[in-house]
Design an enzyme around this catalytic site. Structure first.
Site, PDB file in Angstrom:
ATOM      1  N   GLY A  83      -8.801  -9.875   0.238  1.00 38.50           N
ATOM      2  CA  GLY A  83      -8.376 -10.768   1.316  1.00 38.50           C
ATOM      3  C   GLY A  83      -7.101 -11.530   1.037  1.00 38.50           C
ATOM      4  O   GLY A  83      -6.076 -10.941   0.704  1.00 38.50           O
ATOM      5  N   GLY A 103     -12.100  -5.476   1.627  1.00 33.71           N
ATOM      6  CA  GLY A 103     -13.550  -5.256   1.639  1.00 33.71           C
ATOM      7  C   GLY A 103     -14.043  -4.472   0.428  1.00 33.71           C
ATOM      8  O   GLY A 103     -15.105  -4.772  -0.116  1.00 33.71           O
ATOM      9  N   LYS A 160     -15.959 -19.602   3.399  1.00 40.85           N
ATOM     10  CA  LYS A 160     -17.395 -19.593   3.695  1.00 40.85           C
ATOM     11  C   LYS A 160     -18.238 -18.928   2.625  1.00 40.85           C
ATOM     12  O   LYS A 160     -17.932 -17.837   2.160  1.00 40.85           O
ATOM     13  CB  LYS A 160     -17.622 -18.853   5.012  1.00 40.85           C
ATOM     14  CG  LYS A 160     -17.141 -19.642   6.212  1.00 40.85           C
ATOM     15  CD  LYS A 160     -17.521 -18.892   7.455  1.00 40.85           C
ATOM     16  CE  LYS A 160     -17.421 -19.794   8.690  1.00 40.85           C
ATOM     17  NZ  LYS A 160     -17.808 -19.041   9.874  1.00 40.85           N
ATOM     18  N   ARG A 217       0.829  -1.217   0.000  1.00 39.04           N
ATOM     19  CA  ARG A 217       0.000   0.000   0.000  1.00 39.04           C
ATOM     20  C   ARG A 217       0.863   1.267   0.000  1.00 39.04           C
ATOM     21  O   ARG A 217       0.456   2.288  -0.563  1.00 39.04           O
ATOM     22  CB  ARG A 217      -0.963  -0.016   1.191  1.00 39.04           C
ATOM     23  CG  ARG A 217      -2.126  -0.956   0.947  1.00 39.04           C
ATOM     24  CD  ARG A 217      -3.089  -1.001   2.108  1.00 39.04           C
ATOM     25  NE  ARG A 217      -4.282  -1.765   1.739  1.00 39.04           N
ATOM     26  CZ  ARG A 217      -5.240  -2.118   2.582  1.00 39.04           C
ATOM     27  NH1 ARG A 217      -5.144  -1.793   3.857  1.00 39.04           N
ATOM     28  NH2 ARG A 217      -6.287  -2.801   2.160  1.00 39.04           N
TER      29      ARG A 217
HETATM   30  C1  3PG Z   1      -8.569  -1.993   4.826  1.00 39.49           C
HETATM   31  O1  3PG Z   1      -7.522  -2.212   5.444  1.00 39.49           O
HETATM   32  O2  3PG Z   1      -9.298  -2.909   4.393  1.00 39.49           O
HETATM   33  C2  3PG Z   1      -8.947  -0.588   4.549  1.00 39.49           C
HETATM   34  O3  3PG Z   1      -7.919   0.285   4.903  1.00 39.49           O
HETATM   35  C3  3PG Z   1     -10.226  -0.224   5.255  1.00 39.49           C
HETATM   36  O4  3PG Z   1     -10.068  -0.373   6.645  1.00 39.49           O
HETATM   37  P1  3PG Z   1     -11.352  -0.598   7.543  1.00 39.49           P
HETATM   38  O5  3PG Z   1     -11.877  -1.973   7.206  1.00 39.49           O
HETATM   39  O6  3PG Z   1     -10.910  -0.472   8.973  1.00 39.49           O
HETATM   40  O7  3PG Z   1     -12.367   0.452   7.176  1.00 39.49           O
HETATM   41 MG    MG Z   2     -11.009  -4.100   6.119  1.00 41.41          MG
END
Ligand code: 3PG
Ligand code: MG
Length: 396
Positions: free
Chosen positions: A355, A378, A198, A37
């Site tokens: 993930g 996410g 899952k 990142r």
């Molecule tokens: C992550 O690491 O997935 C993003 O930086 C978002 O972080 P968060 O899930 O705490 O909002």
């Molecule tokens: Mg996250």
């Protein structure tokens, strides 16, 4: 969707520009353990600094819920970021308020500064207009370069885009262009690989994909729920038996949409889940009561490779088997290598993310050969669900 990029930002010489990055990097013993990142920030930060902007980096770190703490301070990221960017990076102890304004005023043009964790303010996650206004006072323009945080409608990801002239940074732009090619306006046939433990975590992904793709390849533990829905005895395998009805519905919808769903027809099973236990490679209908499915079998993997050869586009999320434990990495590695080879040949556009997918592709040694790898977790999943991400929508 259309959005402005750094090509449109105009003259920023001497102006302060707020740049939302994702500095939420993994750390252990005070050291950043994966700098992916950080590397993603370089193009945008250096381009703006070279144009003479005062580059103000906004980011969150962890989930401090509005409380200040050393453990969640972005101060500890600054040296690593500076190393990656290859320039000095200053630190400003707050992302809003009088002290921050004074510190920004004192910065020389062409410099880069990280502002303290936006989530130290309760208003960040609430997208509070008061915090938005206070942050907006610091800069003349806003750049969002953090796709991986764009699923959050927070002050620094969504609110600011409406308060200031807003642009996509170079990493955000590359991400959106790659995702558009993979699922927005892809070349067909399109294949999706969806794996992982899952079904429950990816129901919305699967529901959306059956109407978008021509081939849906289901692997990992979640395939067992689909097998169970089709009446296969999965023995001791990880399986969400309460979701077999939902799995059936997804299979029906795929049928109606003309999407071919690929479930494993041979599998690798063991009686215990550990490295290198005794295994059997069997037809999926031969799983014994005390066995668990831990990987897709080689015959199915070969057939999946043949299916990929007919496709022009691939989107991949999640491993095919328990890839962190040998020998259950075999299917993930083999299929990833096929996808990488087809990408190299030029017949396939391949996009992966989410993930542990990046870890799985790194393990297969092919992450560099995919067309695009997203570092978002996410946010990538929500994009695969067909959802509009607030941080992206606000740029439109
Ligand atoms: C992550 O690491 O997935 C993003 O930086 C978002 O972080 P968060 O899930 O705490 O909002
Ligand atoms: Mg996250």
């Amino acid at each position: 969707m259309s959005f402005k990029t750094l090509d449109d930002i105009g003259d920023v010489n001497g102006k302060a520009v707020l740049v939302r990055e994702d500095l939420n990097v993994p750390m252990a013993d005070g050291k950043v353990t994966d700098g992916t990142r950080l590397r993603a920030t370089v193009a945008t930060l250096t381009e703006l600094a070279d144009k003479g902007a005062k580059v103000l980096v906004l980011a969150h770190f962890g989930r401090p819920k509005g409380e200040r703490s050393d453990a969640n301070s972005l101060r500890q990221i600054v040296a690593a970021l500076s190393g990656v960017v290859g320039r000095p990076v200053a630190f400003i102890d707050d992302c809003a308020g009088d002290a921050a304004e004074a510190a920004v005023a004192a910065l020389p043009a062409g410099s880069i500064a990280v502002l303290e964790n936006t989530r130290f303010h309760k208003g960040e996650e609430k997208n509070d207009p008061a915090l938005v206004a206070a942050m907006a006072k610091l800069g003349a323009a806003y750049v969002n370069d953090a796709f991986s945080a764009a699923h959050r409608a927070h002050a620094s990801t969504e609110g600011l885009a409406k308060a200031l002239p807003a642009y996509a940074g170079r990493a955000m732009q590359a991400e959106l262009e790659a995702l558009e090619k993979a699922l927005g306006k892809p070349e067909h046939p399109v294949a999706a690989v969806v794996g992982g433990a899952k079904v429950s975590t990816k129901l919305d992904v699967l529901k959306h994909l059956v109407s978008q793709v021509d081939h849906l390849i289901i692997g990992g533990g979640m395939a067992n729920t689909f097998l169970a829905a089709r009446g296969v005895n999965v023995g001791k395998s990880l399986c969400e038996h309460d979701l077999t009805g939902t799995a059936e519905e997804i299979l029906d919808n795929a049928d109606k949409a003309g999407c071919t769903v690929h479930l494993p027809y041979d599998v690798v099973v063991a009686k215990e889940f550990r490295a290198n236990p005794p295994v059997r490679t069997i037809n999926v209908h031969e799983v014994a009561e005390d066995e668990m499915i831990l990987d897709v079998g080689p015959a199915a993997v070969e057939a999946l490779g043949d299916a990929l050869k007919t496709c022009r586009t691939l989107v991949w999320n999640g491993p095919m088997g328990a890839f962190e434990t040998e020998p259950f990495d075999a299917a993930t590695v083999a299929l990833a290598r096929t996808a990488a080879a087809l990408t190299k040949e030029g017949s396939l556009t391949s996009v992966a993310g989410g993930g542990d997918t990046v870890a799985a592709l790194n393990h297969a040694g092919v992450a560099g050969d995919f067309s695009y790898i997203s570092t978002a977790g996410g946010a990538f999943l929500e994009w695969m669900e067909g959802k509009e991400l607030p941080g992206v929508a606000a740029l439109g």
